[in-house]
Design a protein around this motif. Structure first.
Motif, PDB file in Angstrom:
ATOM      1  N   ARG A 104       1.128  -1.531  -0.126  1.00  0.00           N
ATOM      2  CA  ARG A 104       0.084   0.129   0.198  1.00  0.00           C
ATOM      3  C   ARG A 104       0.674   1.011  -0.005  1.00  0.00           C
ATOM      4  O   ARG A 104       0.541   2.092  -0.113  1.00  0.00           O
ATOM      5  CB  ARG A 104      -0.617   0.134   1.137  1.00  0.00           C
ATOM      6  N   GLY A 105       1.971   1.043   0.205  1.00  0.00           N
ATOM      7  CA  GLY A 105       3.451   1.740   0.625  1.00  0.00           C
ATOM      8  C   GLY A 105       2.814   3.450   1.476  1.00  0.00           C
ATOM      9  O   GLY A 105       2.244   2.750   2.764  1.00  0.00           O
ATOM     10  N   ALA A 106       2.604   4.416   0.631  1.00  0.00           N
ATOM     11  CA  ALA A 106       2.272   5.486   1.860  1.00  0.00           C
ATOM     12  C   ALA A 106       0.984   5.837   2.104  1.00  0.00           C
ATOM     13  O   ALA A 106       0.126   6.240   2.792  1.00  0.00           O
ATOM     14  CB  ALA A 106       2.856   7.094   0.937  1.00  0.00           C
ATOM     15  N   HIS A 107      -0.538   4.862   1.343  1.00  0.00           N
ATOM     16  CA  HIS A 107      -1.242   5.139   0.852  1.00  0.00           C
ATOM     17  C   HIS A 107      -2.277   4.111   2.068  1.00  0.00           C
ATOM     18  O   HIS A 107      -0.933   3.472   2.811  1.00  0.00           O
ATOM     19  CB  HIS A 107      -1.804   4.796   0.114  1.00  0.00           C
ATOM     20  N   GLU A 108      -3.284   5.020   2.837  1.00  0.00           N
ATOM     21  CA  GLU A 108      -3.562   3.950   3.519  1.00  0.00           C
ATOM     22  C   GLU A 108      -4.738   3.097   3.014  1.00  0.00           C
ATOM     23  O   GLU A 108      -4.865   1.891   3.652  1.00  0.00           O
ATOM     24  CB  GLU A 108      -4.367   4.922   4.916  1.00  0.00           C
ATOM     25  N   HIS A 109      -5.215   3.369   1.882  1.00  0.00           N
ATOM     26  CA  HIS A 109      -5.822   1.963   1.821  1.00  0.00           C
ATOM     27  C   HIS A 109      -5.785   1.668  -0.222  1.00  0.00           C
ATOM     28  O   HIS A 109      -5.520   2.808  -0.443  1.00  0.00           O
ATOM     29  CB  HIS A 109      -7.564   2.875   1.328  1.00  0.00           C
ATOM     30  N   PHE A 110      -6.258   0.528  -0.250  1.00  0.00           N
ATOM     31  CA  PHE A 110      -5.710   0.215  -1.809  1.00  0.00           C
ATOM     32  C   PHE A 110      -6.396   1.320  -2.970  1.00  0.00           C
ATOM     33  O   PHE A 110      -5.903   1.860  -3.818  1.00  0.00           O
ATOM     34  CB  PHE A 110      -5.648  -1.372  -1.902  1.00  0.00           C
ATOM     35  N   MET A 111      -7.410   1.179  -1.986  1.00  0.00           N
ATOM     36  CA  MET A 111      -8.346   2.130  -3.088  1.00  0.00           C
ATOM     37  C   MET A 111      -7.649   3.392  -4.088  1.00  0.00           C
ATOM     38  O   MET A 111      -7.540   3.782  -4.675  1.00  0.00           O
ATOM     39  CB  MET A 111      -9.745   2.428  -2.838  1.00  0.00           C
ATOM     40  N   VAL A 112      -7.355   4.134  -2.802  1.00  0.00           N
ATOM     41  CA  VAL A 112      -6.523   5.277  -2.763  1.00  0.00           C
ATOM     42  C   VAL A 112      -5.380   5.363  -3.951  1.00  0.00           C
ATOM     43  O   VAL A 112      -5.129   5.727  -4.219  1.00  0.00           O
ATOM     44  CB  VAL A 112      -7.021   6.431  -1.795  1.00  0.00           C
ATOM     45  N   LYS A 113      -4.754   4.449  -3.881  1.00  0.00           N
ATOM     46  CA  LYS A 113      -3.100   4.077  -4.336  1.00  0.00           C
ATOM     47  C   LYS A 113      -3.266   3.732  -5.265  1.00  0.00           C
ATOM     48  O   LYS A 113      -3.141   4.172  -6.025  1.00  0.00           O
ATOM     49  CB  LYS A 113      -2.687   2.745  -3.505  1.00  0.00           C
ATOM     50  N   GLU A 114      -4.515   3.244  -5.868  1.00  0.00           N
ATOM     51  CA  GLU A 114      -5.135   2.415  -7.222  1.00  0.00           C
ATOM     52  C   GLU A 114      -5.502   3.762  -7.927  1.00  0.00           C
ATOM     53  O   GLU A 114      -5.252   4.097  -9.173  1.00  0.00           O
ATOM     54  CB  GLU A 114      -6.155   1.360  -7.110  1.00  0.00           C
ATOM     55  N   ILE A 115      -6.196   4.531  -6.625  1.00  0.00           N
ATOM     56  CA  ILE A 115      -7.168   5.790  -7.556  1.00  0.00           C
ATOM     57  C   ILE A 115      -5.341   7.205  -8.344  1.00  0.00           C
ATOM     58  O   ILE A 115      -5.648   7.071  -9.607  1.00  0.00           O
ATOM     59  CB  ILE A 115      -7.830   7.005  -6.706  1.00  0.00           C
ATOM     60  N   HIS A 116      -4.290   6.887  -7.582  1.00  0.00           N
ATOM     61  CA  HIS A 116      -3.052   7.540  -7.855  1.00  0.00           C
ATOM     62  C   HIS A 116      -2.437   7.357  -9.312  1.00  0.00           C
ATOM     63  O   HIS A 116      -1.444   7.489  -9.633  1.00  0.00           O
ATOM     64  CB  HIS A 116      -2.462   7.799  -6.536  1.00  0.00           C
ATOM     65  N   GLU A 117      -2.987   6.259  -8.858  1.00  0.00           N
ATOM     66  CA  GLU A 117      -1.889   5.440  -9.871  1.00  0.00           C
ATOM     67  C   GLU A 117      -2.508   5.438 -11.482  1.00  0.00           C
ATOM     68  O   GLU A 117      -1.854   4.591 -12.527  1.00  0.00           O
ATOM     69  CB  GLU A 117      -1.513   3.212  -9.546  1.00  0.00           C
ATOM     70  N   GLN A 118      -4.027   6.291 -11.548  1.00  0.00           N
ATOM     71  CA  GLN A 118      -4.532   5.520 -12.646  1.00  0.00           C
ATOM     72  C   GLN A 118      -3.159   6.538 -13.705  1.00  0.00           C
ATOM     73  O   GLN A 118      -3.509   6.495 -15.203  1.00  0.00           O
ATOM     74  CB  GLN A 118      -5.559   6.407 -12.849  1.00  0.00           C
ATOM     75  N   PRO A 119      -2.791   7.811 -13.950  1.00  0.00           N
ATOM     76  CA  PRO A 119      -2.209   7.932 -14.889  1.00  0.00           C
ATOM     77  C   PRO A 119      -1.004   7.065 -15.178  1.00  0.00           C
ATOM     78  O   PRO A 119      -0.951   7.473 -16.927  1.00  0.00           O
ATOM     79  CB  PRO A 119      -1.093   9.794 -14.086  1.00  0.00           C
ATOM     80  N   GLU A 120      -0.417   6.858 -13.999  1.00  0.00           N
ATOM     81  CA  GLU A 120       0.378   5.640 -14.881  1.00  0.00           C
ATOM     82  C   GLU A 120      -0.347   4.614 -15.717  1.00  0.00           C
ATOM     83  O   GLU A 120      -0.069   4.018 -16.872  1.00  0.00           O
ATOM     84  CB  GLU A 120       1.218   4.817 -13.950  1.00  0.00           C
ATOM     85  N   ALA A 121      -1.243   4.012 -15.386  1.00  0.00           N
ATOM     86  CA  ALA A 121      -2.407   2.933 -15.817  1.00  0.00           C
ATOM     87  C   ALA A 121      -2.826   3.557 -17.286  1.00  0.00           C
ATOM     88  O   ALA A 121      -2.607   2.445 -18.119  1.00  0.00           O
ATOM     89  CB  ALA A 121      -2.922   2.443 -14.799  1.00  0.00           C
ATOM     90  N   VAL A 122      -3.124   4.571 -17.175  1.00  0.00           N
ATOM     91  CA  VAL A 122      -3.646   4.924 -18.276  1.00  0.00           C
ATOM     92  C   VAL A 122      -1.900   4.934 -19.482  1.00  0.00           C
ATOM     93  O   VAL A 122      -2.154   4.479 -20.715  1.00  0.00           O
ATOM     94  CB  VAL A 122      -4.598   6.339 -18.748  1.00  0.00           C
ATOM     95  N   GLN A 123      -1.170   5.584 -19.507  1.00  0.00           N
ATOM     96  CA  GLN A 123       0.316   5.709 -19.989  1.00  0.00           C
ATOM     97  C   GLN A 123       0.368   3.859 -21.023  1.00  0.00           C
ATOM     98  O   GLN A 123       0.146   3.725 -21.432  1.00  0.00           O
ATOM     99  CB  GLN A 123       1.004   5.592 -19.041  1.00  0.00           C
ATOM    100  N   ARG A 124       0.515   2.830 -19.780  1.00  0.00           N
ATOM    101  CA  ARG A 124       0.452   1.218 -20.230  1.00  0.00           C
ATOM    102  C   ARG A 124      -0.415   1.231 -21.389  1.00  0.00           C
ATOM    103  O   ARG A 124      -0.275   0.568 -22.092  1.00  0.00           O
ATOM    104  CB  ARG A 124       0.373   0.861 -18.525  1.00  0.00           C
ATOM    105  N   VAL A 125      -1.730   1.822 -20.732  1.00  0.00           N
ATOM    106  CA  VAL A 125      -2.414   1.033 -21.777  1.00  0.00           C
ATOM    107  C   VAL A 125      -2.559   1.453 -23.310  1.00  0.00           C
ATOM    108  O   VAL A 125      -2.804   0.644 -24.577  1.00  0.00           O
ATOM    109  CB  VAL A 125      -4.432   1.013 -21.600  1.00  0.00           C
ATOM    110  N   ILE A 126      -2.225   2.302 -23.319  1.00  0.00           N
ATOM    111  CA  ILE A 126      -2.425   3.447 -24.802  1.00  0.00           C
ATOM    112  C   ILE A 126      -0.710   2.779 -26.117  1.00  0.00           C
ATOM    113  O   ILE A 126      -0.941   3.103 -26.825  1.00  0.00           O
ATOM    114  CB  ILE A 126      -2.515   5.149 -24.886  1.00  0.00           C
TER     115      ILE A 126
END
Ligand code: G6P
Length: 367
Positions: free
Chosen positions: A5-27
């Protein structure tokens, strides 16, 4: 788990923050700057076959179904192929007519949702052509389909889907541009949409950077027992997904409606106790949407407006959330992002177990 989870309190917020990179990966590697087209090598479908498609039918469950609704809207609008989405759980049981010239699309984060998997198997048994938009590589649905697009969102742990859902919407946009450029979308329009896709990661980042403000708004929303989420055409699946997220993790009653249908029923429920989260893109329906907001304001319904810069909303709105503008067809992807943060912070404010909501599983692999 704490490490992941790193610095994030929950997985959900970690995954929300990961979205810019996730979109980079899909395109990545899929946008063709020379022909203003999209390459989806895994589809296993040549241009001639793609031109023969008369209809697109998208199947998924839960948030994947709402992503499918966004996808159907995009494909029909851009590629001009009639398209709709249906819950896979319903489709598999209603003895549907399977057509040769329909492209069936199964959409799933896990690739293991039983309802979606059985719908695919039923389609294949009847000779339907099925492709997958799947996140989990090598999963059951990915192995069953005739071809597909991997979403590359990375592992998603939180039950409430965020980055996988965003990548589904981006995946559908790429599929729509791909089909459209084989058919009647011009190079100029292809370029406009591809340029729009490339902007999405930084625009998501800009929304995520307003988290503190969204958390404050979520705290106020969470005080209400019952809420409406409204949107129309492109904004309606956004409203549905926003309501679903809030229900799943904050246990508040949230109902999504088409803004245009308010006057045909739910307006009766609007009161100071029942706020409305309104999705109001700056598009051709803006004036009508603003008109509906005035109807709500006239009945003292608190308004939380998710909109674009420069849009004038009725005086006295409880909150105005401004999202960066992209191309109209791509805007729904960005309008969804603040709703994730509203649901997350509402759940946190109410002290719930964000990542493991009661009665829900990440992946439903049973009847
Ligand atoms: C479950 C989850 C939902 C998810 C749905 C589809 O119901 O609780 O969050 O959207 O399954 O999952 P899939 O893995 O097929 O996308």
């Amino acid at each position: 788990e704490e490490f992941e989870r790193g610095a994030h309190e929950h997985f959900m917020v970690k995954e929300i923050h990961e979205q810019p990179e996730a979109v980079q990966r899909v395109i990545r590697g899929r946008l063709d700057e020379r022909f203003h087209a999209v390459h989806l090598g895994g589809l296993n479908m040549d241009a001639r076959e793609a031109r023969e498609i008369k209809r697109v039918k998208i199947l998924g469950c839960g948030s994947a179904y709402y992503a499918g609704q966004l996808g159907a809207q995009f494909i029909e609008e851009v590629a001009r192929i009639p398209a709709d989405a249906e819950p896979a759980s319903e489709f598999r049981y209603r003895n549907p007519v399977v057509e040769r010239d329909t492209l069936y699309v199964a959409v799933s984060q896990s690739g293991e949702t039983l309802d979606t998997l059985v719908a695919v198997q039923e389609l294949k048994r009847k000779g339907g052509r099925v492709i997958g938009l799947v996140n989990a590589v090598g999963s059951s649905i990915a192995r069953e389909v005739d071809g597909g697009v991997y979403l590359h969102a990375g592992p998603e742990v939180s039950v409430a889907s965020t980055k996988a859902l965003t990548n589904m919407a981006v995946g559908f946009a790429m599929l729509g541009i791909h089909l459209g450029r084989i058919r009647d979308v011009s190079p100029a329009d292809g370029r406009r949409l591809i340029d729009g896709l490339k902007k999405i990661p930084e625009q998501i980042q800009a929304i995520v950077d307003t988290e503190t403000e969204l958390a404050e708004i979520a705290g106020r929303l969470a005080k209400h027992e019952s809420l409406f989420f409204v949107g129309r055409t492109r904004g309606y699946p956004v409203a549905r997904e926003g309501a679903q997220k809030l229900k799943e993790i904050s246990y508040r009653h949230a109902e999504a409606y088409q803004t245009s249908e308010l006057k045909h029923g739910p307006l009766a429920l609007i009161s100071p106790d029942v706020p409305t989260v309104a999705i109001v893109p700056d598009d051709e329906l803006l004036d009508r949407n603003i008109g509906a907001l005035h109807e709500i304001a006239a009945r003292s319904g608190p308004l939380y407006v998710v909109t674009h810069p420069g849009v004038v909303v009725p005086d006295g709105a409880a909150a105005v959330i401004r999202v960066p503008k992209n191309e109209p067809e791509l805007d729904p992807i960005l309008l969804t992002i603040p709703l994730q943060l509203l649901a997350y912070h509402a759940s946190v404010a109410l002290g719930h177990d964000v990542d493991k909501p009661r009665n829900l599983a990440k992946s439903v692999t049973v009847e």
